[in-house]
Each structure stands twice: as structure tokens, then as C-alpha cells.
Design a protein around this motif. Structure first.
Motif, PDB file in Angstrom:
ATOM      1  N   GLU A   8       0.827  -1.208   0.000  1.00  0.00           N
ATOM      2  CA  GLU A   8       0.000   0.000   0.000  1.00  0.00           C
ATOM      3  C   GLU A   8       0.861   1.258   0.000  1.00  0.00           C
ATOM      4  O   GLU A   8       0.563   2.236  -0.693  1.00  0.00           O
ATOM      5  CB  GLU A   8      -0.940  -0.004   1.209  1.00  0.00           C
ATOM      6  N   TRP A  25       0.875   3.995  -2.930  1.00  0.00           N
ATOM      7  CA  TRP A  25       0.396   5.328  -2.528  1.00  0.00           C
ATOM      8  C   TRP A  25       1.344   6.429  -2.985  1.00  0.00           C
ATOM      9  O   TRP A  25       0.930   7.481  -3.452  1.00  0.00           O
ATOM     10  CB  TRP A  25       0.230   5.377  -1.010  1.00  0.00           C
ATOM     11  N   LYS A  83      -9.126   1.313  -7.048  1.00  0.00           N
ATOM     12  CA  LYS A  83      -8.245   0.253  -6.550  1.00  0.00           C
ATOM     13  C   LYS A  83      -7.300  -0.258  -7.633  1.00  0.00           C
ATOM     14  O   LYS A  83      -7.683  -0.431  -8.793  1.00  0.00           O
ATOM     15  CB  LYS A  83      -9.101  -0.906  -6.025  1.00  0.00           C
ATOM     16  N   ASN A 101      -3.747  -5.620  -5.987  1.00  0.00           N
ATOM     17  CA  ASN A 101      -4.709  -5.786  -4.901  1.00  0.00           C
ATOM     18  C   ASN A 101      -4.481  -4.748  -3.791  1.00  0.00           C
ATOM     19  O   ASN A 101      -4.375  -5.080  -2.605  1.00  0.00           O
ATOM     20  CB  ASN A 101      -4.624  -7.202  -4.316  1.00  0.00           C
ATOM     21  N   GLU A 115      -5.770  -0.944  -2.258  1.00  0.00           N
ATOM     22  CA  GLU A 115      -6.707   0.177  -2.195  1.00  0.00           C
ATOM     23  C   GLU A 115      -5.934   1.460  -1.875  1.00  0.00           C
ATOM     24  O   GLU A 115      -4.878   1.422  -1.240  1.00  0.00           O
ATOM     25  CB  GLU A 115      -7.738  -0.064  -1.080  1.00  0.00           C
ATOM     26  N   LYS A 145      -5.920   4.187   0.408  1.00  0.00           N
ATOM     27  CA  LYS A 145      -6.461   4.627   1.692  1.00  0.00           C
ATOM     28  C   LYS A 145      -5.651   5.817   2.205  1.00  0.00           C
ATOM     29  O   LYS A 145      -4.419   5.827   2.110  1.00  0.00           O
ATOM     30  CB  LYS A 145      -6.384   3.498   2.723  1.00  0.00           C
TER      31      LYS A 145
END
Length: 422
Positions: free
Chosen positions: A237, A241, A363, A368, A370, A372
Motif C-alpha cells: 500500500e 500510494w 483500486k 490488490n 486500495e 487509503k
């Protein structure tokens, strides 16, 4: 002492709204790669500041402090100005000049924002309004004229110059998997920096190239390889990001500029503080990219995707595809650290904030992951995570990141050391 309403008595809305639009322009205008975008944030932030600084009693212009900036139009002594209108006109003017190739829809949005903010902040005295607008336009035009001599003018049109001869040899950068044979902006490091002291910083040296399994260099790349085999969901992530790919996002320096916007909004910064926030951040990331690129193309350091396949595992696939330019040092680390350094000077060492830069993105189904929002207790913590993200993405070694973080602090410190205060 300025006559009329001083800049600290206006909200920071003009500055933060223009920053938001510039982030959109960067994302949606062809050719705004990270170095080109960083330069644009530098000039836009400076323009905001210089259009407002005569209305800030304790702040100084940067004329005579930045390389080659010897003069700018002066506000008339003894006359009242509306500093929100000056900032609005200045930013509209500089962005039209910096993004001339943007879409017709973006140009319409730019016109609409200028009109809306002018209506929202205008005074009853039309003479004051016009004087303020003209001053802002003159500041922007003068800064744009100065920008043309820095070596990066219209850089969006020459990101991959065919004239560049790619050096070859042991340990040197090789073309990426996507077939890009010419690396991005190989001459960018020759550009003029905003701050003279940054131009004079000694260049850091990478570890010597070696494929000896006992060498420190081999250990750096082995660490990347091992991390690729043990990535946690959180690390994935973080890698995604902070990736900030051009055309999909507002680029890595845009991420820093957006964090500056987030800070100004969270702090409810007035116009005086908001314009200084964007000036310091813009100059910091612009100089960071110039110096980082200078170093990249001095050493032409090999990326992990090449080294690992050569010396460790010929079938290795990194978590994230490598960008098309040399590795050392990390641009993410350098610019994030420079931005964190200037933002810390303005907002403090323990400024907690939520980075929501990418929460609207769909997404990443391939990985896989997201998008956030991420929370931080300081700008330094965010810069560290930005640097770490490139290790998790298998794009940079720890050496690349550690050097970038160290050099970024120096760059930001030199921006802070300018005489901002009277």
C-alpha cells in the motif's frame, strides 16, 4: 507599513485553491514529468509570494536572494492594495504561461477560477481592485520572463531528447522494460537552481560498482531482492500510494505541494502564511529535482531491475516498474525531505496531518491495493515513508533513499536560510 488591509487579514483560500488547480493541470497536461512539474511548482509558489509580500509587514521579497532575480515590479508607496486580488491575478497569469499546452477544458477552468475568486474578494473601491490585479499580473510576467533563462523553459516538450547519447559500461543505467531507450531529462541537472547555496552543495558519491557477493554494493541490491519476496500488504500500500506516476497523478513533487496545501488548510493559514508555504515548498522541490538529476546523470547508476537480473536472479520481476532514468539518489527521498524541512520550519516538528492525496483513485486491481488515506505525526515521518516506498517498490536501494533524505534536508535548510523576515 502597508496601507489598508494587510495580507494576514485575508484567508488563505486564494492560495490553496490555485494550488489545487495547479495539481490538476500537472496531472492532465502532457509532458509534465516530475522534474518539469517541480520547476512549475517552484515558479508558481514564488509568484504567489511575491504578489503578496508587500502586504506582509514582517516578510521580505526574495529579489536579490535568488539566482538572477535582480528586480521585480514594486507596489506603489502610499497606495492601498487588495492582496487576495493580487495573488489571484498573479497565479492565473503564471499558470497560463507555465502550462500553455494544457487542454481547452483546463484553460476554461483556469479562467473560471480567476473570475470566481476575483468576485469573491473584490473591494467596493474599483480603483483598488484594478491596481491590485495589475500588480499581480506584472509580478507574474516578470517572474515568467526570468524563468526562461534557467535552462528548463518549455521542458515538457523535450523529456526524452534524441540527441542524448546513453553512456554504456559496467554498473551504468540501462533502458527499462517498457522499451524507453533515452532516459528522462538527462540535461536537467544543468539548470539554474533557485538558491545559490543549493547549487554549491557538494555532490554525494555512490558505493563503487561491484558484483562481488561480499561487497557492500551487492548487499544493497540483495536487500531489494529479499524485500521483494517478503512484502507485507501495508508495504505494498505504501509503495503504490507514493508512486505518483506522471499522467496518473500530480507527480512526486506535486504530492509534496499537496501536503503543503493540506497543512495550510488544516492550520487555517491566512494568506500571508499560505503564500510562504507554497513558495518555500515549491522552491525546495524544484531545487531538489535539479540537484538530484545532476547527481543521477553524473553517475548513471544502475537500477535494481538491471543489477538483480545480472547478478542475483535473471528472472526477477520487481513489484513496481522502474522509471526511465538512473537510480542514485532517489528523487522521491530528495524532494520529500526538502519539502518536509521547509514545512517543519513553518508548522513545527509535531504537525499531525492526514494525507488524502489519492483517496479518490480506483483500486489497483493488479496489485490488490486500495488507496487509503495515510496519517502522519510529522512531515519528517511522511518523507521517510515516501523514501521507504521506493525500496518496497523495488525501485531503489537503501543507499539511494538514505542519500536522498540527507541531501533533501540540506536543500530545504538552504531555502529556510533565505532572509524571509525583515
Amino acid at each position: 507599513m502597508p496601507l489598508g488591509k494587510t495580507a494576514d487579514l485575508y484567508t488563505g483560500d486564494v492560495a490553496t485553491q490555485w494550488a489545487a488547480l495547479q495539481l490538476k493541470l500537472t496531472k492532465t497536461t502532457a509532458g509534465f514529468t516530475p522534474p518539469v512539474a517541480a520547476r512549475a511548482y517552484g515558479y508558481a509558489g514564488l509568484t504567489l509570494y511575491e504578489a503578496v509580500v508587500p502586504g506582509v509587514t514582517i516578510r521580505r521579497s526574495l529579489v536579490g536572494q535568488l539566482q538572477g532575480l535582480t528586480a521585480l515590479p514594486q507596489a506603489e508607496s502610499g497606495k492601498v492594495y487588495n492582496w487576495a486580488l493580487s495573488a489571484n491575478a498573479a497565479e492565473a497569469t503564471i499558470l497560463r504561461n507555465l502550462y500553455p499546452t494544457t487542454s481547452a477544458a483546463n484553460k476554461t477552468t483556469l479562467d473560471s477560477l480567476e473570475t470566481a475568486l476575483q468576485a469573491a474578494f473584490k473591494d467596493t473601491d474599483e480603483t483598488v481592485n484594478q491596481r491590485s490585479i495589475e500588480f499581480g499580473k506584472k509580478i507574474a510576467s516578470a517572474i515568467f520572463d526570468w524563468s526562461k533563462s534557467d535552462g528548463g523553459d518549455a521542458g515538457y516538450g523535450r523529456n526524452f531528447p534524441a540527441s542524448y547519447s546513453v553512456p554504456t559500461g559496467a554498473g551504468l543505467w540501462q533502458p527499462t522494460e517498457n522499451g524507453q531507450k533515452i532516459p528522462m531529462q538527462p540535461y536537467w541537472g544543468q539548470n539554474r537552481t533557485f538558491v545559490k547555496a543549493n547549487n554549491e552543495l557538494p555532490m554525494p558519491k555512490p558505493l563503487p560498482y561491484s558484483t562481488d557477493t561480499k561487497s557492500a554494493t551487492f548487499g544493497q541490491y540483495m536487500d531489494v531482492y529479499n524485500k521483494s519476496k517478503s512484502l507485507t500488504q501495508t508495504e505494498k500500500e505504501i509503495a503504490v500510494w507514493w508512486a505518483d506516476n506522471p499522467a496518473e497523478t500530480f507527480t512526486p513533487p506535486g504530492h509534496s505541494y499537496n501536503i503543503a496545501r493540506i497543512a495550510a488548510l488544516a492550520d487555517k493559514a491566512n494568506l500571508a502564511k499560505a503564500v510562504e508555504t507554497f513558495a518555500r515548498t515549491g522552491i525546495a522541490v524544484a531545487d531538489a529535482f535539479t540537484l538530484c538529476w545532476r547527481c543521477k546523470y553524473t553517475y548513471n547508476n544502475m537500477r535494481p531491475y538491471t543489477y538483480v537480473r545480472l547478478a542475483i536472479d535473471p528472472n526477477w520481476i520487481p513489484f513496481w516498474p522502474a522509471p526511465p532514468f538512473p537510480g542514485y539518489p532517489s528523487g522521491h527521498a530528495t524532494q520529500s525531505s526538502s519539502a518536509a524541512t521547509v514545512l517543519t520550519a513553518l508548522y513545527g516538528e509535531n504537525f499531525a496531518f492526514v494525507d488524502n492525496s489519492h483517496v479518490s483513485r480506483v483500486k489497483d486491481a493488479t496489485r490488490n491495493v486500495e488507496f487509503k488515506a495515510r496519517s502522519f505525526t510529522s512531515f519528517t515521518q511522511a518523507a521517510q515513508e515516501s523514501a521507504d516506498s521506493r525500496f518496497y517498490g523495488n525501485i531503489h536501494t537503501k543507499q539511494d533513499n538514505e542519500t536522498g533524505l540527507t541531501e533533501g534536508k540540506k536543500i530545504g535548510a538552504n531555502v529556510n536560510a533565505l532572509a524571509w523576515q525583515k
